[in-house]
Design a protein around this motif. Structure first.
Motif, PDB file in Angstrom:
ATOM      1  N   CYS A   1      25.705  21.370 -26.015  1.00 60.30           N
ATOM      2  CA  CYS A   1      24.429  21.353 -26.719  1.00 60.30           C
ATOM      3  C   CYS A   1      24.009  19.914 -27.040  1.00 60.30           C
ATOM      4  O   CYS A   1      24.839  19.074 -27.365  1.00 60.30           O
ATOM      5  CB  CYS A   1      24.545  22.171 -28.006  1.00 60.30           C
ATOM      6  SG  CYS A   1      23.029  22.256 -28.967  1.00 60.30           S
ATOM      7  N   LEU A   2      22.710  19.682 -26.947  1.00 62.05           N
ATOM      8  CA  LEU A   2      22.105  18.403 -27.314  1.00 62.05           C
ATOM      9  C   LEU A   2      21.120  18.687 -28.437  1.00 62.05           C
ATOM     10  O   LEU A   2      20.245  19.539 -28.299  1.00 62.05           O
ATOM     11  CB  LEU A   2      21.387  17.792 -26.111  1.00 62.05           C
ATOM     12  CG  LEU A   2      20.780  16.405 -26.286  1.00 62.05           C
ATOM     13  CD1 LEU A   2      21.870  15.345 -26.294  1.00 62.05           C
ATOM     14  CD2 LEU A   2      19.770  16.116 -25.174  1.00 62.05           C
TER      15      LEU A   2
ATOM     16  N   GLU B   1      20.579  23.549 -22.136  1.00 58.84           N
ATOM     17  CA  GLU B   1      20.539  23.685 -20.680  1.00 58.84           C
ATOM     18  C   GLU B   1      21.798  23.191 -19.974  1.00 58.84           C
ATOM     19  O   GLU B   1      22.059  23.565 -18.832  1.00 58.84           O
ATOM     20  CB  GLU B   1      19.304  22.961 -20.127  1.00 58.84           C
ATOM     21  CG  GLU B   1      18.008  23.762 -20.224  1.00 58.84           C
ATOM     22  CD  GLU B   1      17.439  23.801 -21.627  1.00 58.84           C
ATOM     23  OE1 GLU B   1      16.366  24.378 -21.816  1.00 58.84           O
ATOM     24  OE2 GLU B   1      18.070  23.252 -22.567  1.00 58.84           O
ATOM     25  N   HIS B   2      22.592  22.330 -20.610  1.00 57.35           N
ATOM     26  CA  HIS B   2      23.849  21.908 -19.988  1.00 57.35           C
ATOM     27  C   HIS B   2      24.883  23.024 -20.095  1.00 57.35           C
ATOM     28  O   HIS B   2      25.034  23.655 -21.153  1.00 57.35           O
ATOM     29  CB  HIS B   2      24.394  20.641 -20.663  1.00 57.35           C
ATOM     30  CG  HIS B   2      23.649  19.387 -20.294  1.00 57.35           C
ATOM     31  ND1 HIS B   2      23.588  18.920 -18.995  1.00 57.35           N
ATOM     32  CD2 HIS B   2      22.949  18.509 -21.060  1.00 57.35           C
ATOM     33  CE1 HIS B   2      22.879  17.800 -18.975  1.00 57.35           C
ATOM     34  NE2 HIS B   2      22.471  17.538 -20.206  1.00 57.35           N
TER      35      HIS B   2
ATOM     36  N   HIS C   1      27.662  17.888 -13.739  1.00 60.04           N
ATOM     37  CA  HIS C   1      27.131  17.119 -12.605  1.00 60.04           C
ATOM     38  C   HIS C   1      25.640  16.797 -12.748  1.00 60.04           C
ATOM     39  O   HIS C   1      25.033  16.360 -11.773  1.00 60.04           O
ATOM     40  CB  HIS C   1      27.355  17.834 -11.267  1.00 60.04           C
ATOM     41  CG  HIS C   1      28.783  17.866 -10.816  1.00 60.04           C
ATOM     42  ND1 HIS C   1      29.201  17.329  -9.619  1.00 60.04           N
ATOM     43  CD2 HIS C   1      29.888  18.364 -11.406  1.00 60.04           C
ATOM     44  CE1 HIS C   1      30.511  17.517  -9.493  1.00 60.04           C
ATOM     45  NE2 HIS C   1      30.945  18.150 -10.565  1.00 60.04           N
ATOM     46  N   THR C   2      25.054  17.001 -13.902  1.00 63.72           N
ATOM     47  CA  THR C   2      23.615  16.750 -14.035  1.00 63.72           C
ATOM     48  C   THR C   2      23.313  15.717 -15.109  1.00 63.72           C
ATOM     49  O   THR C   2      24.091  15.524 -16.049  1.00 63.72           O
ATOM     50  CB  THR C   2      22.835  18.039 -14.386  1.00 63.72           C
ATOM     51  OG1 THR C   2      23.121  18.413 -15.736  1.00 63.72           O
ATOM     52  CG2 THR C   2      23.173  19.165 -13.434  1.00 63.72           C
ATOM     53  N   CYS C   3      22.170  15.078 -14.941  1.00 65.82           N
ATOM     54  CA  CYS C   3      21.512  14.326 -16.006  1.00 65.82           C
ATOM     55  C   CYS C   3      20.146  14.965 -16.206  1.00 65.82           C
ATOM     56  O   CYS C   3      19.451  15.272 -15.231  1.00 65.82           O
ATOM     57  CB  CYS C   3      21.349  12.851 -15.636  1.00 65.82           C
ATOM     58  SG  CYS C   3      22.876  11.891 -15.719  1.00 65.82           S
ATOM     59  N   LYS C   4      19.777  15.154 -17.435  1.00 65.84           N
ATOM     60  CA  LYS C   4      18.508  15.812 -17.740  1.00 65.84           C
ATOM     61  C   LYS C   4      17.637  14.877 -18.565  1.00 65.84           C
ATOM     62  O   LYS C   4      18.113  14.206 -19.485  1.00 65.84           O
ATOM     63  CB  LYS C   4      18.753  17.128 -18.487  1.00 65.84           C
ATOM     64  CG  LYS C   4      19.597  18.121 -17.676  1.00 65.84           C
ATOM     65  CD  LYS C   4      19.751  19.443 -18.392  1.00 65.84           C
ATOM     66  CE  LYS C   4      20.756  20.344 -17.670  1.00 65.84           C
ATOM     67  NZ  LYS C   4      20.321  20.753 -16.326  1.00 65.84           N
ATOM     68  N   VAL C   5      16.361  14.828 -18.209  1.00 66.29           N
ATOM     69  CA  VAL C   5      15.382  13.984 -18.889  1.00 66.29           C
ATOM     70  C   VAL C   5      14.500  14.894 -19.736  1.00 66.29           C
ATOM     71  O   VAL C   5      13.904  15.853 -19.236  1.00 66.29           O
ATOM     72  CB  VAL C   5      14.526  13.196 -17.870  1.00 66.29           C
ATOM     73  CG1 VAL C   5      13.580  12.243 -18.602  1.00 66.29           C
ATOM     74  CG2 VAL C   5      15.409  12.424 -16.898  1.00 66.29           C
ATOM     75  N   TRP C   6      14.416  14.560 -21.036  1.00 60.46           N
ATOM     76  CA  TRP C   6      13.703  15.401 -21.993  1.00 60.46           C
ATOM     77  C   TRP C   6      12.532  14.640 -22.606  1.00 60.46           C
ATOM     78  O   TRP C   6      12.575  13.427 -22.760  1.00 60.46           O
ATOM     79  CB  TRP C   6      14.632  15.846 -23.128  1.00 60.46           C
ATOM     80  CG  TRP C   6      15.942  16.397 -22.685  1.00 60.46           C
ATOM     81  CD1 TRP C   6      17.091  15.696 -22.429  1.00 60.46           C
ATOM     82  CD2 TRP C   6      16.264  17.768 -22.429  1.00 60.46           C
ATOM     83  NE1 TRP C   6      18.102  16.542 -22.041  1.00 60.46           N
ATOM     84  CE2 TRP C   6      17.629  17.820 -22.040  1.00 60.46           C
ATOM     85  CE3 TRP C   6      15.544  18.957 -22.514  1.00 60.46           C
ATOM     86  CZ2 TRP C   6      18.273  19.009 -21.731  1.00 60.46           C
ATOM     87  CZ3 TRP C   6      16.184  20.142 -22.205  1.00 60.46           C
ATOM     88  CH2 TRP C   6      17.532  20.165 -21.814  1.00 60.46           C
ATOM     89  N   SER C   7      11.510  15.373 -23.003  1.00 62.91           N
ATOM     90  CA  SER C   7      10.384  14.808 -23.740  1.00 62.91           C
ATOM     91  C   SER C   7      10.597  15.045 -25.228  1.00 62.91           C
ATOM     92  O   SER C   7      10.764  16.194 -25.660  1.00 62.91           O
ATOM     93  CB  SER C   7       9.065  15.455 -23.301  1.00 62.91           C
ATOM     94  OG  SER C   7       8.025  15.142 -24.214  1.00 62.91           O
TER      95      SER C   7
END
Length: 449
Positions: free
Chosen positions: A146-147, A174-175, A200-206
């Motif tokens: 969680c973020l 989402e992770h 294995h992901t990087c996620k860009v958030w607004s």
């Protein structure tokens, strides 16, 4: 360009290494440090701080240590209520946040060591922390995948906190595996957040919309990320020893070897890339690895221009900060007084919040980074600390020096209170604007108009 220093630490008891980033000259080696990932910080350039987890199986076997720039020995030891892994400080060095293995977040005032707040943030251990650029938000990632985004206005506003449904502003799930790193861009509450994970992901958030903007899938697990100052590309350190370069704004590209958004890679490390840091101008990228090597890359040519080796063991933290000598100007009339203050480190951080204090209120200054030509010490002192110092100086007598310091502290106190009122007004205006926007969106359209 102002001189910058490179600081590196290891999870083994190999101390802290420090070099001049441009010349490669080695400075002091600071002793007795075994830091976890994201457990090393330069507190506004005044001193070094690092969390320590001596026994991974024990929830209480941890400490936070301070070193001054001119001494290799540990000077201040703090023993929090539980082991702290990631730490983060705001740009002014006023506060330190720490993430506990229980999922709690601790928030200390540096000048006094007071534990201002503690709250339960995650179901599992906190793995990374970051302040946004205007210091009003704290972002945390955890082993639960969680973020979360925390508004410090809400955390320290008792009335709003009791009314709020949740303490966090956003909670992103989402992770699918633990979050390994988080970074923020520029723009305050309109900035982007980038998170990395073992999935294995990087996620860009607004931040403004609380939505996912881009999902980047990598061939390897990503443990660390760095955003270039222009926010054009993202550097992602993989466990396969490569540093992947991903576009943050460019259209999706499918004609490459790695997949959408990934535009290249840097590959020289023999083992996992564990830490990354960018210089202020973005022309240099520093990477550390489990192979014990620290490499400095020219981001324009993608070539290595310098290699450092830590004293022993792997490297798990690298940070770049301005050379300490530039952070305390000596030209002002109070320069001698500031130098005396700079030689004394703050007291240890409290283990528990002291509810029996005579001063039961807490005033927290939440604001952007001070201009580079301002004295660091003036923004480093909180309102509560200033009031205490004024009383102490008045009790010591009415000497000329004390009168000067009292006048300065009173002026700073007035400025701080004005800043609080300014931020409260800005928040109220922003809140009203958001309410008006929501009402406007939900209002039925008059077809006859």
């Amino acid at each position: 360009m102002e001189p910058e220093v490179l600081i590196a630490s290891s999870p083994t008891d190999a101390g802290i290494s420090c070099w001049d980033l441009r010349t490669g000259a080695e400075h002091l080696r600071y002793k007795s440090c075994a830091s976890p990932p994201h457990g090393l910080a330069s507190v506004a350039g005044r001193f070094l701080a690092s969390s320590q987890v001596r026994d991974a199986k024990s929830s209480t076997s941890g400490s936070i240590l301070y070193w001054s720039w001119n001494k290799p020995q540990i000077e201040v030891r703090s023993f929090p209520a539980e082991a702290i892994r990631p730490i983060a400080c705001n740009s002014q060095g006023t506060y330190i946040a720490g993430g506990g293995i229980s999922g709690d977040i601790y928030f200390w005032e540096v000048a006094t060591g007071k534990l201002l707040k503690k709250w339960h943030a995650h179901y599992r251990a906190v793995t990374c922390l970051a302040f946004n650029d205007d210091q009003s938000l704290l972002i945390s990632g955890a082993e639960d995948g969680c973020l979360r985004v925390w508004s410090l206005f809400l955390i320290f506003d008792t009335a709003r906190r009791e009314e709020a449904r949740n303490l966090f502003e956003y909670s992103f799930h989402e992770h699918s595996l633990r979050v390994t790193d988080v970074k923020t861009g520029y723009g305050g509450c309109n900035a982007i957040i980038v998170s990395a994970s073992e999935d294995h992901t990087c996620k860009v958030w607004s931040l403004s919309r609380g939505k996912l903007l881009r999902n980047i899938v990598f061939p390897s697990i990503i443990d660390v990320i760095s955003i270039d100052p222009g926010e054009h590309v993202l550097y992602a350190g993989g466990r396969d020893g490569k540093i992947y370069i991903a576009a943050l704004n460019a259209p999706v590209a499918h004609n490459n070897n790695y997949g959408p958004h990934i535009i290249g890679s840097l590959s020289e490390h023999g083992k996992s890339v564990t830490c990354l840091a960018s210089s202020a101008d973005g022309f240099l990228l520093v990477s550390g690895s489990e192979d014990g090597m620290i490499r400095v890359w020219d981001t324009r040519t993608r070539n290595i221009i310098r290699v450092f080796r830590h004293s022993k063991g792997p490297v798990n933290n690298v940070i770049i900060t301005r050379h300490p000598q530039l952070l305390n100007p000596q030209t002002s009339a109070s320069g001698a007084s500031l130098r005396r203050h700079a030689l004394t480190l703050p007291p240890p951080l409290e283990k528990f919040a002291n509810s029996s204090d005579e001063n039961t209120y807490v005033k927290v200054l939440i604001g952007g980074q001070a201009a580079s030509n301002e004295l660091l010490d003036t923004s480093y002192i909180s309102v509560q600390t200033m009031e205490t110092q004024i009383k102490e100086l008045q009790q010591q007598g009415s000497t000329a020096a004390a009168e000067v310091d009292v006048g300065r502290l009173k002026n700073e106190q007035l400025r701080s209170l004005q800043m609080i009122q300014h931020w409260e007004t800005m928040y109220e205006n922003l809140h009203q604007f958001c309410v008006d926007e929501i009402l406007e969106e939900n209002r039925p359209i008059n077809q006859n108009v």
